[in-house]
Design an enzyme around this catalytic site. Sequence first.
Site, PDB file in Angstrom:
ATOM      1  N   ASP A  80      73.615 -42.766  82.430  1.00 17.75           N
ATOM      2  CA  ASP A  80      74.065 -41.913  83.524  1.00 17.75           C
ATOM      3  C   ASP A  80      73.403 -42.420  84.815  1.00 17.75           C
ATOM      4  OD1 ASP A  80      74.999 -39.551  84.924  1.00 17.75           O
ATOM      5  OD2 ASP A  80      72.981 -38.731  84.678  1.00 17.75           O
ATOM      6  N   LYS A 118      82.849 -38.395  78.963  1.00 20.48           N
ATOM      7  CA  LYS A 118      82.161 -39.688  79.000  1.00 20.48           C
ATOM      8  C   LYS A 118      82.197 -40.364  77.631  1.00 20.48           C
ATOM      9  CE  LYS A 118      78.689 -38.758  82.623  1.00 20.48           C
ATOM     10  NZ  LYS A 118      77.248 -38.791  82.936  1.00 20.48           N
ATOM     11  N   ASN A 135      76.986 -32.821  81.146  1.00 21.66           N
ATOM     12  CA  ASN A 135      78.128 -33.725  81.007  1.00 21.66           C
ATOM     13  C   ASN A 135      77.756 -34.975  80.215  1.00 21.66           C
ATOM     14  OD1 ASN A 135      76.460 -34.567  83.136  1.00 21.66           O
ATOM     15  ND2 ASN A 135      78.136 -35.529  84.258  1.00 21.66           N
TER      16      ASN A 135
END
Length: 277
Positions: free
Chosen positions: A14, A196, A222
Amino acid sequence: MTSKLKNIKVVVSDLDGTLLNPQHKISDYTKSVFQELHNQNYLIVVATGRHHLDAMAIIEKLEVPVYLVSSNGARIHSPDKEQLFAFNLESDIVKAALNVEIDPEITVVLFKENVWQTNRISEKLNAFQEELKYRPELVDYETLEDFGAIKIFFSHDNHEKLVVLKDAILANSSENLHHAFSLPTCLEFMDKSIDKAVAILRVLEKEGFSPEEAVSFGDGFNDVQMLSLTGKGLIMGNAPALLKETLPDLEVISTNAEDGVAKYISSKILNKEFVAG
Protein backbone atom coordinates in the site's frame (compact mmCIF):
# COMPACT_ATOMS: atom_id res chain seq x y z
CA MET A 1 14.92 -16.25 6.83
CA THR A 2 11.85 -18.42 7.50
CA SER A 3 10.79 -21.03 4.95
CA LYS A 4 7.70 -18.95 4.13
CA LEU A 5 9.83 -15.91 3.28
CA LYS A 6 12.29 -17.99 1.23
CA ASN A 7 9.49 -18.56 -1.27
CA ILE A 8 8.70 -14.85 -1.66
CA LYS A 9 9.14 -13.52 -5.18
CA VAL A 10 6.61 -10.66 -5.15
CA VAL A 11 6.40 -7.62 -2.88
CA VAL A 12 3.05 -5.81 -2.65
CA SER A 13 2.65 -2.57 -0.73
CA ASP A 14 0.00 0.00 0.00
CA LEU A 15 1.10 3.65 -0.21
CA ASP A 16 -0.34 5.99 2.43
CA GLY A 17 0.44 4.93 5.96
CA THR A 18 2.60 2.12 4.60
CA LEU A 19 5.25 2.77 1.96
CA LEU A 20 4.97 6.55 2.33
CA ASN A 21 6.14 8.34 5.45
CA PRO A 22 3.79 10.66 7.41
CA GLN A 23 4.72 13.47 4.99
CA HIS A 24 3.32 11.30 2.14
CA LYS A 25 6.77 10.83 0.62
CA ILE A 26 9.09 7.94 -0.23
CA SER A 27 12.24 8.17 1.84
CA ASP A 28 15.69 7.75 0.32
CA TYR A 29 16.11 4.63 2.43
CA THR A 30 12.92 3.07 1.07
CA LYS A 31 13.99 3.94 -2.46
CA SER A 32 17.34 2.20 -2.00
CA VAL A 33 15.69 -0.96 -0.66
CA PHE A 34 13.21 -1.14 -3.53
CA GLN A 35 15.97 -0.64 -6.05
CA GLU A 36 17.74 -3.62 -4.51
CA LEU A 37 14.51 -5.62 -4.75
CA HIS A 38 14.46 -4.87 -8.46
CA ASN A 39 18.14 -5.76 -8.80
CA GLN A 40 17.35 -9.14 -7.25
CA ASN A 41 14.45 -9.70 -9.68
CA TYR A 42 11.54 -9.39 -7.27
CA LEU A 43 8.23 -8.35 -8.81
CA ILE A 44 6.99 -5.12 -7.21
CA VAL A 45 3.32 -4.17 -6.97
CA VAL A 46 1.91 -1.01 -5.40
CA ALA A 47 -1.76 -1.30 -4.42
CA THR A 48 -3.43 1.92 -3.34
CA GLY A 49 -6.73 3.67 -3.00
CA ARG A 50 -5.24 6.67 -4.79
CA HIS A 51 -6.10 7.53 -8.37
CA HIS A 52 -3.58 6.24 -10.90
CA LEU A 53 -2.46 9.72 -12.03
CA ASP A 54 -1.71 10.65 -8.44
CA ALA A 55 -0.04 7.33 -7.61
CA MET A 56 2.10 7.24 -10.75
CA ALA A 57 3.74 10.52 -9.80
CA ILE A 58 4.73 8.95 -6.48
CA ILE A 59 5.99 5.55 -7.59
CA GLU A 60 8.09 7.11 -10.35
CA LYS A 61 10.37 8.27 -7.55
CA LEU A 62 11.30 4.64 -6.82
CA GLU A 63 12.94 4.52 -10.27
CA VAL A 64 12.13 0.82 -10.70
CA PRO A 65 9.45 -1.04 -12.70
CA VAL A 66 6.23 -1.27 -10.68
CA TYR A 67 2.80 -2.72 -11.36
CA LEU A 68 0.21 -0.24 -10.12
CA VAL A 69 -3.15 -1.27 -8.67
CA SER A 70 -5.06 1.96 -8.02
CA SER A 71 -8.49 3.12 -6.84
CA ASN A 72 -8.64 0.02 -4.63
CA GLY A 73 -8.47 -2.27 -7.66
CA ALA A 74 -10.54 -0.40 -10.24
CA ARG A 75 -7.44 0.23 -12.34
CA ILE A 76 -4.34 -1.83 -13.11
CA HIS A 77 -1.34 -0.41 -14.96
CA SER A 78 1.76 -2.25 -16.09
CA PRO A 79 5.28 -0.99 -15.30
CA ASP A 80 5.28 0.81 -18.66
CA LYS A 81 1.96 2.53 -17.72
CA GLU A 82 -0.19 0.45 -20.05
CA GLN A 83 -3.72 0.18 -18.69
CA LEU A 84 -4.47 -3.51 -18.19
CA PHE A 85 -7.82 -3.28 -16.41
CA ALA A 86 -10.45 -0.61 -15.80
CA PHE A 87 -13.86 -0.57 -14.17
CA ASN A 88 -16.21 2.37 -13.63
CA LEU A 89 -19.36 2.69 -11.56
CA GLU A 90 -22.39 3.52 -13.67
CA SER A 91 -23.92 6.96 -13.24
CA ASP A 92 -27.26 5.67 -11.93
CA ILE A 93 -25.57 3.56 -9.24
CA VAL A 94 -23.52 6.51 -7.98
CA LYS A 95 -26.50 8.85 -8.08
CA ALA A 96 -28.57 6.38 -6.05
CA ALA A 97 -25.78 6.03 -3.49
CA LEU A 98 -25.64 9.79 -3.03
CA ASN A 99 -29.41 10.03 -2.72
CA VAL A 100 -29.22 9.94 1.08
CA GLU A 101 -28.91 12.63 3.71
CA ILE A 102 -25.26 13.70 3.75
CA ASP A 103 -23.92 15.99 6.45
CA PRO A 104 -22.95 19.22 4.65
CA GLU A 105 -19.58 19.20 6.43
CA ILE A 106 -18.59 15.92 4.76
CA THR A 107 -16.36 16.22 1.71
CA VAL A 108 -17.77 14.19 -1.19
CA VAL A 109 -15.52 13.16 -4.08
CA LEU A 110 -16.19 11.30 -7.32
CA PHE A 111 -13.00 9.85 -8.80
CA LYS A 112 -13.13 10.55 -12.54
CA GLU A 113 -10.57 9.63 -15.17
CA ASN A 114 -8.73 12.95 -15.21
CA VAL A 115 -10.17 15.01 -12.33
CA TRP A 116 -11.83 14.44 -8.99
CA GLN A 117 -15.19 16.14 -8.68
CA THR A 118 -15.95 17.44 -5.22
CA ASN A 119 -18.44 19.55 -3.30
CA ARG A 120 -15.61 21.38 -1.54
CA ILE A 121 -11.93 22.05 -2.11
CA SER A 122 -10.06 20.37 0.73
CA GLU A 123 -6.54 21.53 1.49
CA LYS A 124 -6.15 18.44 3.67
CA LEU A 125 -6.81 16.17 0.68
CA ASN A 126 -4.65 18.30 -1.60
CA ALA A 127 -1.79 17.85 0.88
CA PHE A 128 -1.66 14.16 -0.05
CA GLN A 129 -0.19 15.24 -3.39
CA GLU A 130 3.21 16.89 -3.54
CA GLU A 131 2.23 18.11 -7.00
CA LEU A 132 -1.39 18.27 -8.10
CA LYS A 133 -1.19 15.71 -10.90
CA TYR A 134 -4.81 14.76 -10.23
CA ARG A 135 -6.76 17.97 -9.84
CA PRO A 136 -10.00 18.74 -8.01
CA GLU A 137 -13.01 20.18 -9.81
CA LEU A 138 -15.67 21.92 -7.75
CA VAL A 139 -19.16 20.75 -8.72
CA ASP A 140 -22.75 21.07 -7.55
CA TYR A 141 -24.15 17.57 -7.15
CA GLU A 142 -27.67 18.97 -7.42
CA THR A 143 -27.07 19.92 -11.05
CA LEU A 144 -24.43 17.36 -12.05
CA GLU A 145 -25.59 15.18 -14.95
CA ASP A 146 -22.94 12.46 -15.23
CA PHE A 147 -22.30 10.67 -11.93
CA GLY A 148 -20.23 7.88 -13.49
CA ALA A 149 -17.06 7.39 -11.44
CA ILE A 150 -14.18 5.08 -10.65
CA LYS A 151 -15.14 5.18 -6.96
CA ILE A 152 -16.96 7.34 -4.41
CA PHE A 153 -14.98 8.93 -1.60
CA PHE A 154 -16.05 10.74 1.57
CA SER A 155 -13.89 12.53 4.12
CA HIS A 156 -14.54 14.01 7.56
CA ASP A 157 -12.54 14.28 10.77
CA ASN A 158 -15.44 12.77 12.74
CA HIS A 159 -15.37 9.02 12.08
CA GLU A 160 -18.84 8.50 13.56
CA LYS A 161 -20.39 10.80 10.98
CA LEU A 162 -18.88 8.64 8.26
CA VAL A 163 -20.21 5.48 9.93
CA VAL A 164 -23.73 6.94 9.87
CA LEU A 165 -23.31 7.81 6.19
CA LYS A 166 -21.93 4.35 5.42
CA ASP A 167 -24.97 2.68 6.97
CA ALA A 168 -27.35 4.95 5.07
CA ILE A 169 -25.72 4.24 1.71
CA LEU A 170 -25.54 0.49 2.28
CA ALA A 171 -29.22 0.44 3.22
CA ASN A 172 -30.00 1.52 -0.35
CA SER A 173 -27.04 0.25 -2.38
CA SER A 174 -25.59 -2.86 -0.76
CA GLU A 175 -26.42 -4.99 -3.81
CA ASN A 176 -24.04 -2.91 -5.96
CA LEU A 177 -21.43 -1.44 -3.63
CA HIS A 178 -19.07 -2.37 -0.85
CA HIS A 179 -17.14 0.00 1.37
CA ALA A 180 -13.80 0.39 3.10
CA PHE A 181 -12.32 2.86 5.55
CA SER A 182 -8.87 3.49 4.10
CA LEU A 183 -8.39 5.77 7.11
CA PRO A 184 -10.78 6.47 9.98
CA THR A 185 -11.41 9.82 8.27
CA CYS A 186 -11.83 8.39 4.76
CA LEU A 187 -14.78 6.28 3.58
CA GLU A 188 -14.75 4.77 0.10
CA PHE A 189 -17.31 2.89 -1.98
CA MET A 190 -16.46 0.63 -4.90
CA ASP A 191 -18.34 -1.84 -7.05
CA LYS A 192 -18.77 -5.17 -5.27
CA SER A 193 -16.43 -6.86 -7.74
CA ILE A 194 -13.58 -4.44 -7.05
CA ASP A 195 -10.92 -5.01 -4.41
CA LYS A 196 -7.15 -4.72 -4.20
CA ALA A 197 -6.90 -8.48 -3.70
CA VAL A 198 -8.83 -9.25 -6.90
CA ALA A 199 -6.58 -6.92 -8.89
CA ILE A 200 -3.42 -8.34 -7.34
CA LEU A 201 -4.54 -11.83 -8.35
CA ARG A 202 -4.81 -10.57 -11.94
CA VAL A 203 -1.23 -9.30 -11.79
CA LEU A 204 0.08 -12.50 -10.20
CA GLU A 205 -1.64 -14.67 -12.81
CA LYS A 206 -0.26 -12.52 -15.62
CA GLU A 207 3.27 -12.88 -14.25
CA GLY A 208 2.96 -16.57 -13.36
CA PHE A 209 3.13 -16.30 -9.57
CA SER A 210 0.89 -17.69 -6.85
CA PRO A 211 -0.41 -15.66 -3.89
CA GLU A 212 1.80 -17.79 -1.62
CA GLU A 213 4.84 -16.30 -3.36
CA ALA A 214 3.85 -12.76 -2.38
CA VAL A 215 4.26 -10.65 0.73
CA SER A 216 1.99 -7.66 1.33
CA PHE A 217 2.10 -4.60 3.57
CA GLY A 218 -0.89 -2.47 4.58
CA ASP A 219 -2.41 -0.26 7.23
CA GLY A 220 -6.08 0.24 6.30
CA PHE A 221 -9.34 -1.66 6.05
CA ASN A 222 -9.09 -1.49 2.26
CA ASP A 223 -6.05 -3.77 2.71
CA VAL A 224 -7.80 -6.60 4.59
CA GLN A 225 -8.38 -8.93 1.65
CA MET A 226 -4.94 -8.19 0.22
CA LEU A 227 -3.22 -8.97 3.52
CA SER A 228 -5.23 -12.18 3.81
CA LEU A 229 -4.52 -13.23 0.23
CA THR A 230 -0.73 -13.25 0.19
CA GLY A 231 1.57 -15.87 1.64
CA LYS A 232 2.71 -13.34 4.21
CA GLY A 233 0.65 -10.32 5.24
CA LEU A 234 2.16 -7.61 7.42
CA ILE A 235 0.34 -4.85 9.27
CA MET A 236 1.96 -1.50 9.90
CA GLY A 237 2.53 -0.49 13.50
CA ASN A 238 0.64 2.74 12.82
CA ALA A 239 -2.47 0.88 11.62
CA PRO A 240 -5.70 1.27 13.62
CA ALA A 241 -6.04 -1.09 16.58
CA LEU A 242 -9.25 -2.46 15.08
CA LEU A 243 -7.41 -3.62 11.96
CA LYS A 244 -4.89 -5.49 14.11
CA GLU A 245 -7.79 -7.07 16.00
CA THR A 246 -9.50 -7.99 12.73
CA LEU A 247 -6.39 -9.84 11.53
CA PRO A 248 -4.94 -11.14 14.82
CA ASP A 249 -2.76 -13.80 13.20
CA LEU A 250 -0.77 -11.32 11.14
CA GLU A 251 2.54 -9.87 12.26
CA VAL A 252 2.71 -6.17 13.12
CA ILE A 253 5.87 -4.39 12.03
CA SER A 254 7.37 -0.93 12.54
CA THR A 255 5.49 2.22 11.58
CA ASN A 256 5.67 4.11 8.31
CA ALA A 257 7.50 6.91 10.16
CA GLU A 258 10.24 4.36 10.86
CA ASP A 259 10.43 3.08 7.26
CA GLY A 260 8.83 -0.13 8.50
CA VAL A 261 8.28 -1.67 5.06
CA ALA A 262 11.82 -1.07 3.86
CA LYS A 263 13.38 -2.22 7.12
CA TYR A 264 11.38 -5.44 7.08
CA ILE A 265 12.30 -6.14 3.46
CA SER A 266 15.95 -5.39 4.14
CA SER A 267 16.29 -7.63 7.17
CA LYS A 268 13.81 -10.43 6.43
CA ILE A 269 13.69 -10.76 2.64
CA LEU A 270 16.90 -9.33 1.21
CA ASN A 271 18.89 -10.25 4.32
CA LYS A 272 20.98 -7.20 3.69
CA GLU A 273 21.66 -4.06 5.69
CA PHE A 274 21.08 -0.65 4.13
CA VAL A 275 22.22 2.69 5.44
CA ALA A 276 19.31 5.07 5.83
CA GLY A 277 19.53 8.08 3.54
